[in-house]
Design a protein around this motif. Structure first.
Motif, PDB file in Angstrom:
ATOM      1  N   GLY A  17      -3.636  38.852  19.812  1.00 25.58           N
ATOM      2  CA  GLY A  17      -2.282  39.053  19.817  1.00 25.58           C
ATOM      3  C   GLY A  17      -1.454  39.558  18.481  1.00 25.58           C
ATOM      4  N   ALA A  18      -2.498  40.159  17.636  1.00 26.63           N
ATOM      5  CA  ALA A  18      -2.210  40.474  16.075  1.00 26.63           C
ATOM      6  C   ALA A  18      -0.979  41.516  15.841  1.00 26.63           C
ATOM      7  CB  ALA A  18      -3.391  40.521  15.404  1.00 26.63           C
ATOM      8  N   SER A  19      -0.585  42.145  16.799  1.00 26.39           N
ATOM      9  CA  SER A  19       0.399  43.306  16.522  1.00 26.39           C
ATOM     10  C   SER A  19       1.718  42.874  16.173  1.00 26.39           C
ATOM     11  CB  SER A  19       0.206  44.434  17.596  1.00 26.39           C
ATOM     12  OG  SER A  19       0.616  43.641  18.941  1.00 26.39           O
ATOM     13  N   SER A  20       2.069  41.722  16.537  1.00 27.48           N
ATOM     14  CA  SER A  20       3.691  41.212  16.435  1.00 27.48           C
ATOM     15  C   SER A  20       3.774  39.620  16.344  1.00 27.48           C
ATOM     16  CB  SER A  20       4.297  41.870  17.692  1.00 27.48           C
ATOM     17  OG  SER A  20       3.961  41.203  18.824  1.00 27.48           O
ATOM     18  N   GLY A  21       4.845  39.473  15.850  1.00 22.98           N
ATOM     19  CA  GLY A  21       5.461  37.997  16.142  1.00 22.98           C
ATOM     20  C   GLY A  21       4.463  36.927  15.239  1.00 22.98           C
ATOM     21  N   LEU A  22       4.003  36.094  16.068  1.00 28.37           N
ATOM     22  CA  LEU A  22       3.154  34.924  15.394  1.00 28.37           C
ATOM     23  C   LEU A  22       1.924  35.488  14.875  1.00 28.37           C
ATOM     24  CD1 LEU A  22       3.922  31.842  17.635  1.00 28.37           C
ATOM     25  CD2 LEU A  22       5.243  32.619  15.458  1.00 28.37           C
ATOM     26  N   GLY A  23       1.342  36.424  15.831  1.00 25.03           N
ATOM     27  CA  GLY A  23       0.082  37.015  15.004  1.00 25.03           C
ATOM     28  C   GLY A  23       0.252  37.743  13.886  1.00 25.03           C
ATOM     29  N   VAL A  24       1.183  38.546  13.542  1.00 26.15           N
ATOM     30  CA  VAL A  24       1.095  38.923  12.134  1.00 26.15           C
ATOM     31  C   VAL A  24       1.464  37.714  11.398  1.00 26.15           C
ATOM     32  CG1 VAL A  24       2.842  40.509  10.877  1.00 26.15           C
ATOM     33  CG2 VAL A  24       2.496  41.008  13.142  1.00 26.15           C
ATOM     34  N   LYS A 213      17.563  28.938  24.262  1.00 22.32           N
ATOM     35  CA  LYS A 213      18.714  28.057  23.893  1.00 22.32           C
ATOM     36  C   LYS A 213      18.733  27.710  22.544  1.00 22.32           C
ATOM     37  CE  LYS A 213      19.355  28.436  28.315  1.00 22.32           C
ATOM     38  NZ  LYS A 213      20.250  29.204  29.167  1.00 22.32           N
ATOM     39  N   GLY A 214      19.979  27.611  21.769  1.00 27.36           N
ATOM     40  CA  GLY A 214      19.813  27.431  20.603  1.00 27.36           C
ATOM     41  C   GLY A 214      19.547  28.516  19.518  1.00 27.36           C
ATOM     42  N   THR A 215      19.175  27.818  18.288  1.00 30.68           N
ATOM     43  CA  THR A 215      18.459  28.769  17.425  1.00 30.68           C
ATOM     44  C   THR A 215      16.816  28.748  17.381  1.00 30.68           C
ATOM     45  OG1 THR A 215      20.460  28.115  15.833  1.00 30.68           O
ATOM     46  CG2 THR A 215      18.295  29.146  14.902  1.00 30.68           C
ATOM     47  N   PRO A 216      16.514  29.867  17.700  1.00 36.01           N
ATOM     48  CA  PRO A 216      15.124  30.064  17.642  1.00 36.01           C
ATOM     49  C   PRO A 216      14.141  29.654  16.311  1.00 36.01           C
ATOM     50  CG  PRO A 216      15.850  32.306  17.783  1.00 36.01           C
ATOM     51  CD  PRO A 216      16.968  31.126  17.584  1.00 36.01           C
ATOM     52  N   LEU A 217      13.181  29.258  16.544  1.00 36.44           N
ATOM     53  CA  LEU A 217      12.287  29.000  15.252  1.00 36.44           C
ATOM     54  C   LEU A 217      11.962  30.504  14.841  1.00 36.44           C
ATOM     55  CD1 LEU A 217       9.340  26.642  17.012  1.00 36.44           C
ATOM     56  CD2 LEU A 217      11.306  25.891  15.150  1.00 36.44           C
ATOM     57  N   THR A 218      11.678  30.267  13.594  1.00 35.07           N
ATOM     58  CA  THR A 218      11.312  31.499  12.814  1.00 35.07           C
ATOM     59  C   THR A 218       9.679  31.483  12.688  1.00 35.07           C
ATOM     60  OG1 THR A 218      11.160  30.424  10.542  1.00 35.07           O
ATOM     61  CG2 THR A 218      13.305  31.576  11.214  1.00 35.07           C
ATOM     62  N   VAL A 219       9.070  32.833  12.545  1.00 33.26           N
ATOM     63  CA  VAL A 219       7.536  32.756  12.419  1.00 33.26           C
ATOM     64  C   VAL A 219       7.159  31.926  11.124  1.00 33.26           C
ATOM     65  CG1 VAL A 219       5.687  34.260  11.912  1.00 33.26           C
ATOM     66  CG2 VAL A 219       7.737  35.158  13.694  1.00 33.26           C
ATOM     67  N   GLU A 220       8.158  31.906  10.114  1.00 29.73           N
ATOM     68  CA  GLU A 220       7.771  31.115   9.044  1.00 29.73           C
ATOM     69  C   GLU A 220       7.622  29.777   9.268  1.00 29.73           C
ATOM     70  OE1 GLU A 220      10.035  33.655   9.267  1.00 29.73           O
ATOM     71  OE2 GLU A 220       8.943  35.063   8.052  1.00 29.73           O
ATOM     72  N   GLU A 221       8.629  29.233  10.110  1.00 31.54           N
ATOM     73  CA  GLU A 221       8.430  27.709  10.358  1.00 31.54           C
ATOM     74  C   GLU A 221       7.261  27.368  11.355  1.00 31.54           C
ATOM     75  OE1 GLU A 221      12.949  26.280  10.970  1.00 31.54           O
ATOM     76  OE2 GLU A 221      12.405  27.762  12.399  1.00 31.54           O
ATOM     77  N   VAL A 222       6.928  28.253  12.132  1.00 30.50           N
ATOM     78  CA  VAL A 222       5.554  28.104  12.763  1.00 30.50           C
ATOM     79  C   VAL A 222       4.441  28.007  11.949  1.00 30.50           C
ATOM     80  CG1 VAL A 222       4.201  28.901  14.748  1.00 30.50           C
ATOM     81  CG2 VAL A 222       6.733  29.023  15.003  1.00 30.50           C
ATOM     82  N   MET A 223       4.568  28.895  10.822  1.00 25.59           N
ATOM     83  CA  MET A 223       3.369  29.244  10.078  1.00 25.59           C
ATOM     84  C   MET A 223       3.256  27.804   9.317  1.00 25.59           C
ATOM     85  SD  MET A 223       1.613  31.872  11.040  1.00 25.59           S
ATOM     86  CE  MET A 223       2.381  31.612  12.483  1.00 25.59           C
ATOM     87  N   ARG A 224       4.626  27.416   8.789  1.00 27.14           N
ATOM     88  CA  ARG A 224       4.312  26.111   7.944  1.00 27.14           C
ATOM     89  C   ARG A 224       3.799  24.969   8.546  1.00 27.14           C
ATOM     90  NH1 ARG A 224       9.498  27.988   5.798  1.00 27.14           N
ATOM     91  NH2 ARG A 224      10.334  26.834   7.292  1.00 27.14           N
TER      92      ARG A 224
END
Length: 271
Positions: A17-24, A213-224
């Motif tokens: 799943g490397a083409s977008s989102g968390l994969g990138v 709902k609410g503010t979604p997590l950013t990719v950066e937050e998941v990476m951290r």
């Protein structure tokens, strides 16, 4: 990154799943830490653009393999391809996955089959195929090898209108915890990452805004959160991303299951 306890420099990481989102996101973080990459997803043009970007920024060598993991032969083909190229996988990130939205009664059977194939079957087959390499890498070169499986906060309770997705992520969570226990003496870092809604293409693919709902997590937050866990001397087998999501998951484990089910069902019912 000399201070990092997870240091995959000189190894190769496979990301689905490397083409977008968390994969990138995982591709950039791993490349920055010195790993070469195997990038797997359906969209070849996106993978090739990512490979060029990683090479320019980090000097990373990326192997691009366009592949639809919902097909029966996908994993055997991928494993055979990498064996022929003599590529040994030191880190595996099972990021590929998707959801559908709607009642089971109204669902498309083939699309649900594909969802189980990607979220469960491919993840299991890839883990089984590459786990010996991951364990050997961890034994020979401590703190360089990891197995990262993308679960979800949906794993902690049934999810009406996303019934198959919730069930598949519950499987990923349970499976990863078991693998973590079984390999605990090897030094391999094994973790299930459980984000809530994130700012990716997830809801567009699911064709819904339900659950967002609410503010979604950013990719950066998941990476951290992911790499903070990998940098710990003992990597936790489960990582809940975000304080609110961690609280909700704990509430789901404490409250009566029927009450949690009713609450999630109301949340996911279109107004």
């Amino acid at each position: 990154m000399a201070s990092a306890l997870y240091n995959p420099i000189g190894t190769t990481a496979l990301i689905t799943g490397a083409s977008s989102g968390l994969g990138v996101g995982y591709a950039h973080e791993l490349a920055q830490r010195g790993a070469d990459l195997v990038l797997v997803a359906r969209r070849q043009a996106r993978l090739e653009a990512l490979a060029v970007d990683l090479a320019e920024k980090y000097g990373t060598v990326s192997t691009v393999i366009p592949l639809d993991l919902s097909t029966a032969d996908a994993v055997p083909e991928l494993v055979s391809d990498l064996r022929e190229r003599a590529i040994t996988i030191g880190t595996l990130v099972n990021n590929a996955g998707f959801a559908t939205f709607g009642t089971v009664l109204d669902s498309d059977e083939e699309r649900e089959r594909e969802q189980v194939a990607v979220n469960v079957h491919a993840l299991t087959a890839l883990t089984h195929a590459f786990l010996p390499d991951l364990v050997e890498t961890a034994s020979l070169y401590p703190h360089t090898a990891a197995l990262v499986n993308l679960a979800s906060t949906a794993a902690f309770q049934p999810v009406p209108r996303m019934a198959v997705y919730g069930a598949t992520k519950a499987y990923v969570l349970s499976y990863t915890e078991a693998v973590s226990y079984e390999t605990r003496a090897s030094g391999l870092k094994v973790t299930a990452i459980c984000p809530g809604p994130a700012d990716t293409e997830f809801f567009e693919v699911a064709q819904t805004s339900g659950g967002k709902k609410g503010t979604p997590l950013t990719v950066e937050e998941v990476m951290r959160s992911s790499f903070a866990a990998l940098d710990r001397s003992v990597t936790p087998s489960v990582v809940l991303v975000g304080a609110r999501n961690a609280l909700l998951a704990r509430v789901a484990s404490i409250y009566p299951r029927r009450a949690v089910l009713n609450a999630v069902g109301r949340l996911n019912t279109p107004r």
